[in-house]
Structure formats: C-alpha cells, structure tokens
Design an enzyme around this catalytic site. Sequence first.
Site, PDB file in Angstrom:
ATOM      1  N   GLY A   1       8.684 -13.774  18.515  1.00  0.00           N
ATOM      2  CA  GLY A   1       7.263 -13.627  18.244  1.00  0.00           C
ATOM      3  C   GLY A   1       6.439 -12.531  19.355  1.00  0.00           C
ATOM      4  O   GLY A   1       7.319 -11.804  20.142  1.00  0.00           O
TER       5      GLY A   1
ATOM      6  N   LEU B   1      11.400 -13.755  10.506  1.00  0.00           N
ATOM      7  CA  LEU B   1      11.035 -12.769  11.845  1.00  0.00           C
ATOM      8  C   LEU B   1      11.912 -13.499  12.814  1.00  0.00           C
ATOM      9  O   LEU B   1      12.150 -14.353  13.560  1.00  0.00           O
ATOM     10  CB  LEU B   1       9.727 -13.277  12.234  1.00  0.00           C
ATOM     11  CG  LEU B   1       8.845 -12.690  13.348  1.00  0.00           C
ATOM     12  CD1 LEU B   1       9.147 -11.117  13.202  1.00  0.00           C
ATOM     13  CD2 LEU B   1       7.582 -13.042  13.725  1.00  0.00           C
ATOM     14  N   ASP B   2      12.478 -12.180  13.682  1.00  0.00           N
ATOM     15  CA  ASP B   2      13.312 -12.307  14.746  1.00  0.00           C
ATOM     16  C   ASP B   2      14.632 -13.035  14.536  1.00  0.00           C
ATOM     17  O   ASP B   2      14.995 -13.846  15.292  1.00  0.00           O
ATOM     18  CB  ASP B   2      12.436 -12.902  15.911  1.00  0.00           C
ATOM     19  CG  ASP B   2      11.509 -11.839  16.156  1.00  0.00           C
ATOM     20  OD1 ASP B   2      11.469 -10.672  16.071  1.00  0.00           O
ATOM     21  OD2 ASP B   2      10.361 -12.419  16.810  1.00  0.00           O
ATOM     22  N   GLU B   3      15.091 -13.338  13.162  1.00  0.00           N
ATOM     23  CA  GLU B   3      16.194 -14.137  13.063  1.00  0.00           C
ATOM     24  C   GLU B   3      17.436 -13.456  12.384  1.00  0.00           C
ATOM     25  O   GLU B   3      18.339 -14.244  11.896  1.00  0.00           O
ATOM     26  CB  GLU B   3      15.642 -15.303  11.891  1.00  0.00           C
ATOM     27  CG  GLU B   3      14.671 -16.441  12.521  1.00  0.00           C
ATOM     28  CD  GLU B   3      15.280 -17.321  13.352  1.00  0.00           C
ATOM     29  OE1 GLU B   3      16.348 -17.536  13.210  1.00  0.00           O
ATOM     30  OE2 GLU B   3      14.609 -18.266  13.740  1.00  0.00           O
TER      31      GLU B   3
END
Length: 288
Positions: free
Chosen positions: A205, A231-233
């Site tokens: 994040g 998100l960001d995965e």
Amino acid sequence: MPHDNMKTEYILKTTCPAGRGIVAAVATFLSDKGCYISEQSQFDDQDSGKFFMRTVFHFEGEDLGDEVRAGFAEVATAFKMEWSLVNACAPMKTIIMVSKADHCFADLLYRKNKGDLNMEITAVVSNHQDLRPMAEREGFRFVHLPVNKDNKRQQEKALLEIVRETGTELVVLARYMQILSDELCKDLAGRAINIHHSFLPGFKGARPYYQAHERGVKLIGATAHYVTGDLDEGPIIEQAVQTVDHTMYPEQLTAAGRDTETVALARAVRLHMEHRVFVDGNKTVVFK
C-alpha cells in the site's frame, strides 16, 4: 538480441504438463526446419507439474519463420502446450504510465537510448501534467488522463483504446500512483508491470518507507511485479535491496529507495522484453 551473423533470432516459449520427450520433440522439429538452437533454458516445477522452456534459434538457411509458426501447432497439440513464437530483434511496443515522480521514467529513457532496452515507446500516459515536458522533449506522444472517482472507468477505457490503437504489447507503471480497477487488470493480465517501492510482501500500500521507518528495518527494497486485481500481490518478476540504518528518517529512506526502484523496474522490463518470464500461478519462472 541480434546474432553475430546478423540472422534474425526467434524466441519460442512453451509451457505444458511435465513429461518425457518434450525437449527432444521441440529440438527435432526445429532442426528439421533448418534451425540452429543458440540458447535453451528449461524448468520442471514439481509443485505444479508444469514444464517451462525458452528456446532461442535462428535459421541457417532460408528464414522460415512463418512455416515454423504454422507447423509447430502439431507439436504443441501433442504435448498440450501453451506457446508463443516471437522475433527477438523486434522492439516491444510499450506504453509508460507516470504520475509526478520522474526517476523511474528517466531511467527507462536512459536505458532505451543506450540500447539496453529494446522497446518502442508508443505513448506516455499520465494522470498529471508534470512530466509532459520530459516526454515531449524526447519526441513521445503524451496523453493526459486525469483520474477521479467519477471518471476512473472512462479513463481506463481511453487507455485501453490507446493500447489497441498503437498495438502496444506492454504497459509499464513507472511510479504511476493510481490503483487500477479489477477490469483493467484483467484486460492487461501478463502485460502490465508495476514497481512497488517496497520489498514485497512486506509494507504494502501507500507510504511504505514510513512503515519501514516505524519498524526500524535494516534493509529496504523495491519489487517489480505483474499487475493483478489484488493490490501489490501480483507475480513478482524482480526485486532489489539496499542496507539502511537507524540514522535515516523516512525522507532519507525515500531518497535511497529511488535507486532500488529504478534497478528493479529496469531489470523486470528487460526480462519481460526478452521473453524470459513465465507466469506460474501467483509466481514466476524467470530464465536469466
């Protein structure tokens, strides 16, 4: 990646269930077509039962690229392969997305101009106007798509139209500070790379350097990954790290982190452009 004798090189990527005879079948097929295999990498993932192979070749005689592309389907069917065949010398058509930070964009331009990245920049797209002068100074088309909660999907459709119109093969989020919708992530699956200014999976994040400072970390890093709806995965392609210490506050960590961000992103973009990356579930197989 031109060969010494200036013959066109091709890259064949194959993924299929692991089994006997795959390498022999591919090598025999290419040999019968007059191909010289100059590089081959393979990996048998025992967890997923998948076999991954990247083969680089050129023709010793007449270039029969179209014939190989048409004929290989029979081999692929026999082994239930997913495959692609590309001209390794052709620059990859790329859109670069930016916001206000310029370090990743500037680094990509430098590497492109030095010949380290074989890409054709089809457009620079941004939700801000800050980097318009940098893009236009280099002669690139700059498209301003400001985003708010009311027009987000409309602007994403405009981006996809640019992708289609230009035949863009890769979208690079060079510190583009907007979260993409699930729909856009699906549309760009496997062809959009993001740089996250943290060593994922930690500090996801916003404001990761502030999170890192609060935890007193001794290493900071950056992660380049494919974009997904989580998100960001997304599957990680490349990471870079550097040491830090207790004397550094969030501002100093942020400044130091710019180096790792540029390094990780440039490496990931190069690996993708050289067709060295295979997505394997939420992981990647990367032949370096």
